[in-house]
Design a protein around this motif. Structure first.
Motif, PDB file in Angstrom:
ATOM      1  N   MET A   1       1.095  -1.532  -0.287  1.00 26.17           N
ATOM      2  CA  MET A   1      -0.048   0.087  -0.420  1.00 26.17           C
ATOM      3  C   MET A   1       1.200   1.246   0.114  1.00 26.17           C
ATOM      4  SD  MET A   1      -3.051   1.119   3.172  1.00 26.17           S
ATOM      5  CE  MET A   1      -3.727   0.040   2.627  1.00 26.17           C
ATOM      6  N   SER A   2       0.641   1.993  -0.990  1.00 20.29           N
ATOM      7  CA  SER A   2       1.417   2.956  -1.120  1.00 20.29           C
ATOM      8  C   SER A   2       0.933   4.136   0.182  1.00 20.29           C
ATOM      9  CB  SER A   2       1.281   4.147  -2.083  1.00 20.29           C
ATOM     10  OG  SER A   2      -0.193   4.826  -2.334  1.00 20.29           O
ATOM     11  N   PHE A   3       1.609   5.396   0.289  1.00 24.59           N
ATOM     12  CA  PHE A   3       1.321   5.922   1.414  1.00 24.59           C
ATOM     13  C   PHE A   3      -0.073   6.766   0.876  1.00 24.59           C
ATOM     14  CE2 PHE A   3       1.283  10.678   2.841  1.00 24.59           C
ATOM     15  CZ  PHE A   3       1.787  10.834   3.802  1.00 24.59           C
ATOM     16  N   TYR A   4      -0.206   7.295  -0.379  1.00 24.34           N
ATOM     17  CA  TYR A   4      -1.371   7.922  -0.479  1.00 24.34           C
ATOM     18  C   TYR A   4      -3.008   7.429   0.011  1.00 24.34           C
ATOM     19  CZ  TYR A   4       0.926  12.319  -1.788  1.00 24.34           C
ATOM     20  OH  TYR A   4       2.319  13.172  -2.224  1.00 24.34           O
ATOM     21  N   GLU A   5      -2.518   5.889  -0.616  1.00 31.52           N
ATOM     22  CA  GLU A   5      -3.669   4.762  -0.800  1.00 31.52           C
ATOM     23  C   GLU A   5      -4.122   4.992   0.896  1.00 31.52           C
ATOM     24  OE1 GLU A   5      -1.576   1.474  -2.619  1.00 31.52           O
ATOM     25  OE2 GLU A   5      -2.765   1.804  -4.731  1.00 31.52           O
ATOM     26  N   GLY A   6      -3.047   4.483   1.610  1.00 32.61           N
ATOM     27  CA  GLY A   6      -2.552   4.469   3.094  1.00 32.61           C
ATOM     28  C   GLY A   6      -3.920   6.128   3.852  1.00 32.61           C
ATOM     29  N   LEU A   7      -3.166   7.437   3.425  1.00 32.49           N
ATOM     30  CA  LEU A   7      -4.107   8.602   3.604  1.00 32.49           C
ATOM     31  C   LEU A   7      -5.372   8.099   3.480  1.00 32.49           C
ATOM     32  CD1 LEU A   7      -3.541  11.733   5.182  1.00 32.49           C
ATOM     33  CD2 LEU A   7      -2.662  11.678   2.647  1.00 32.49           C
ATOM     34  N   ALA A   8      -5.745   8.292   1.966  1.00 34.83           N
ATOM     35  CA  ALA A   8      -7.082   7.886   1.994  1.00 34.83           C
ATOM     36  C   ALA A   8      -8.018   7.184   2.312  1.00 34.83           C
ATOM     37  CB  ALA A   8      -7.116   7.378   0.237  1.00 34.83           C
ATOM     38  N   SER A   9      -7.383   5.558   3.046  1.00 36.21           N
ATOM     39  CA  SER A   9      -8.160   4.841   3.614  1.00 36.21           C
ATOM     40  C   SER A   9      -8.604   5.492   5.247  1.00 36.21           C
ATOM     41  CB  SER A   9      -6.850   3.268   3.818  1.00 36.21           C
ATOM     42  OG  SER A   9      -7.731   2.940   5.116  1.00 36.21           O
ATOM     43  N   THR A  10      -7.208   6.115   5.802  1.00 33.79           N
ATOM     44  CA  THR A  10      -7.116   6.782   7.035  1.00 33.79           C
ATOM     45  C   THR A  10      -8.995   7.614   6.850  1.00 33.79           C
ATOM     46  OG1 THR A  10      -5.297   6.339   7.703  1.00 33.79           O
ATOM     47  CG2 THR A  10      -6.635   8.179   8.684  1.00 33.79           C
ATOM     48  N   ALA A  11      -8.588   9.246   5.874  1.00 34.92           N
ATOM     49  CA  ALA A  11      -9.645   9.872   5.036  1.00 34.92           C
ATOM     50  C   ALA A  11     -11.104   8.810   5.391  1.00 34.92           C
ATOM     51  CB  ALA A  11      -9.354  10.750   4.633  1.00 34.92           C
ATOM     52  N   SER A  12     -11.365   8.000   4.488  1.00 29.65           N
ATOM     53  CA  SER A  12     -12.490   7.308   4.568  1.00 29.65           C
ATOM     54  C   SER A  12     -12.874   6.986   5.954  1.00 29.65           C
ATOM     55  CB  SER A  12     -12.574   5.737   3.974  1.00 29.65           C
ATOM     56  OG  SER A  12     -12.358   6.529   2.188  1.00 29.65           O
ATOM     57  N   LYS A  13     -11.938   6.338   6.838  1.00 33.85           N
ATOM     58  CA  LYS A  13     -12.538   5.589   7.809  1.00 33.85           C
ATOM     59  C   LYS A  13     -12.830   7.416   9.162  1.00 33.85           C
ATOM     60  CE  LYS A  13      -9.490   1.952   8.281  1.00 33.85           C
ATOM     61  NZ  LYS A  13      -8.290   1.472   8.745  1.00 33.85           N
ATOM     62  N   LEU A  14     -12.052   7.968   8.901  1.00 36.72           N
ATOM     63  CA  LEU A  14     -12.928   9.354   9.904  1.00 36.72           C
ATOM     64  C   LEU A  14     -13.583   9.879   9.228  1.00 36.72           C
ATOM     65  CD1 LEU A  14      -9.220  11.072  10.443  1.00 36.72           C
ATOM     66  CD2 LEU A  14     -10.319  10.052  12.038  1.00 36.72           C
ATOM     67  N   LEU A  15     -13.547  10.176   7.667  1.00 36.89           N
ATOM     68  CA  LEU A  15     -15.699  10.584   7.438  1.00 36.89           C
ATOM     69  C   LEU A  15     -16.434   9.912   7.500  1.00 36.89           C
ATOM     70  CD1 LEU A  15     -14.023  12.752   4.030  1.00 36.89           C
ATOM     71  CD2 LEU A  15     -14.995  13.359   6.231  1.00 36.89           C
ATOM     72  N   ALA A  16     -16.590   8.403   7.939  1.00 34.87           N
ATOM     73  CA  ALA A  16     -17.185   7.257   8.532  1.00 34.87           C
ATOM     74  C   ALA A  16     -17.482   7.511   9.823  1.00 34.87           C
ATOM     75  CB  ALA A  16     -17.074   5.897   8.027  1.00 34.87           C
ATOM     76  N   ASP A  17     -16.353   8.102  10.273  1.00 31.18           N
ATOM     77  CA  ASP A  17     -16.475   7.806  12.218  1.00 31.18           C
ATOM     78  C   ASP A  17     -17.411   9.084  12.413  1.00 31.18           C
ATOM     79  OD1 ASP A  17     -16.538   6.593  14.939  1.00 31.18           O
ATOM     80  OD2 ASP A  17     -14.759   7.937  14.997  1.00 31.18           O
ATOM     81  N   ALA A 107      -0.524  12.733  -6.147  1.00 33.09           N
ATOM     82  CA  ALA A 107       0.063  11.587  -7.596  1.00 33.09           C
ATOM     83  C   ALA A 107      -0.873  10.635  -8.436  1.00 33.09           C
ATOM     84  CB  ALA A 107       1.081  10.757  -6.683  1.00 33.09           C
ATOM     85  N   GLY A 108      -1.877  11.060  -8.292  1.00 32.39           N
ATOM     86  CA  GLY A 108      -2.998  10.224  -8.972  1.00 32.39           C
ATOM     87  C   GLY A 108      -4.126   9.725  -8.322  1.00 32.39           C
ATOM     88  N   THR A 109      -3.892   9.787  -6.610  1.00 32.61           N
ATOM     89  CA  THR A 109      -4.605   9.067  -5.434  1.00 32.61           C
ATOM     90  C   THR A 109      -5.626   9.356  -4.982  1.00 32.61           C
ATOM     91  OG1 THR A 109      -2.171   7.867  -5.055  1.00 32.61           O
ATOM     92  CG2 THR A 109      -4.135   7.116  -3.750  1.00 32.61           C
ATOM     93  N   PRO A 110      -7.468   9.636  -5.374  1.00 31.29           N
ATOM     94  CA  PRO A 110      -8.054  10.540  -5.211  1.00 31.29           C
ATOM     95  C   PRO A 110      -8.162   9.679  -2.963  1.00 31.29           C
ATOM     96  CG  PRO A 110      -9.368   8.691  -6.750  1.00 31.29           C
ATOM     97  CD  PRO A 110      -7.802   8.256  -6.244  1.00 31.29           C
ATOM     98  N   ILE A 111      -7.989  10.916  -2.501  1.00 36.84           N
ATOM     99  CA  ILE A 111      -7.681  11.178  -0.931  1.00 36.84           C
ATOM    100  C   ILE A 111      -9.538  11.243  -0.733  1.00 36.84           C
ATOM    101  CG2 ILE A 111      -6.603  12.138   0.828  1.00 36.84           C
ATOM    102  CD1 ILE A 111      -4.778  10.431  -0.597  1.00 36.84           C
ATOM    103  N   SER A 112     -10.128  12.472  -1.410  1.00 36.76           N
ATOM    104  CA  SER A 112     -11.607  12.729  -1.120  1.00 36.76           C
ATOM    105  C   SER A 112     -11.555  14.272  -2.280  1.00 36.76           C
ATOM    106  CB  SER A 112     -11.172  13.389   0.616  1.00 36.76           C
ATOM    107  OG  SER A 112     -10.436  14.747   0.363  1.00 36.76           O
ATOM    108  N   TYR A 113     -13.182  14.640  -1.883  1.00 39.71           N
ATOM    109  CA  TYR A 113     -13.333  15.348  -3.141  1.00 39.71           C
ATOM    110  C   TYR A 113     -13.597  16.570  -2.023  1.00 39.71           C
ATOM    111  CZ  TYR A 113     -12.909  11.469  -6.385  1.00 39.71           C
ATOM    112  OH  TYR A 113     -12.709  10.986  -7.070  1.00 39.71           O
ATOM    113  N   LYS A 114     -13.810  17.862  -2.861  1.00 38.52           N
ATOM    114  CA  LYS A 114     -14.567  18.880  -2.201  1.00 38.52           C
ATOM    115  C   LYS A 114     -15.100  19.539  -2.946  1.00 38.52           C
ATOM    116  CE  LYS A 114      -9.960  20.815  -0.072  1.00 38.52           C
ATOM    117  NZ  LYS A 114      -9.200  21.676   0.120  1.00 38.52           N
ATOM    118  N   VAL A 115     -16.329  19.837  -2.350  1.00 41.25           N
ATOM    119  CA  VAL A 115     -17.577  19.832  -3.800  1.00 41.25           C
ATOM    120  C   VAL A 115     -18.496  20.479  -3.236  1.00 41.25           C
ATOM    121  CG1 VAL A 115     -20.143  18.485  -4.513  1.00 41.25           C
ATOM    122  CG2 VAL A 115     -17.900  17.188  -3.440  1.00 41.25           C
TER     123      VAL A 115
END
Length: 119
Positions: A1-17, A107-115
């Motif tokens: 898992m790359s650094f940004y994939e880990g960051l995306a996973s953490t962001a998803s967990k935080l937003l879900a929680d 680096a082309g790895t979606p972390i989140s979206y600002k809408v």
């Protein structure tokens, strides 16, 4: 898992929680029948994710290019589902319209979206 994939996973967990449930309503499959001149409606998919609805800051206003109308809000969405400008949103059961989408994807790895959203 790359650094940004880990960051995306953490962001998803935080937003879900800590965030609110968000449903993207995506219509697809609409067709036009030239014989009878009618449009046959398609189906509506409900894509579930999480997000945080907040006010704009000067930084986010600049990132989204200005054009903020009174009542507009910033919705930070998990990268689990990529929003489309044609989607309609339900945030905590309330309908919102997408105005503009700014992906956060180093680096082309979606972390989140600002809408930018509007009622």
């Amino acid at each position: 898992m790359s650094f940004y994939e880990g960051l995306a996973s953490t962001a998803s967990k935080l937003l879900a929680d800590k965030g609110a449930p968000v449903v993207l309503l995506r219509e697809s499959g609409e067709t036009f029948d030239p014989v009878n001149g009618r449009v046959t409606p398609g189906t509506t998919k409900q894509l579930k994710t999480s997000g945080v609805l907040t006010s704009f800051t000067k930084t986010t206003e600049t990132e989204l290019g200005g054009n903020i109308v009174a009542g507009d809000m910033l919705l930070v969405l998990s990268a689990e589902v990529e929003p489309l400008s044609t989607d309609k949103l339900l945030v905590n059961g309330e309908p919102w319209q997408i105005v503009r989408i700014l992906p956060v994807n180093p680096a082309g790895t979606p972390i989140s979206y600002k809408v930018q959203v509007r009622k």
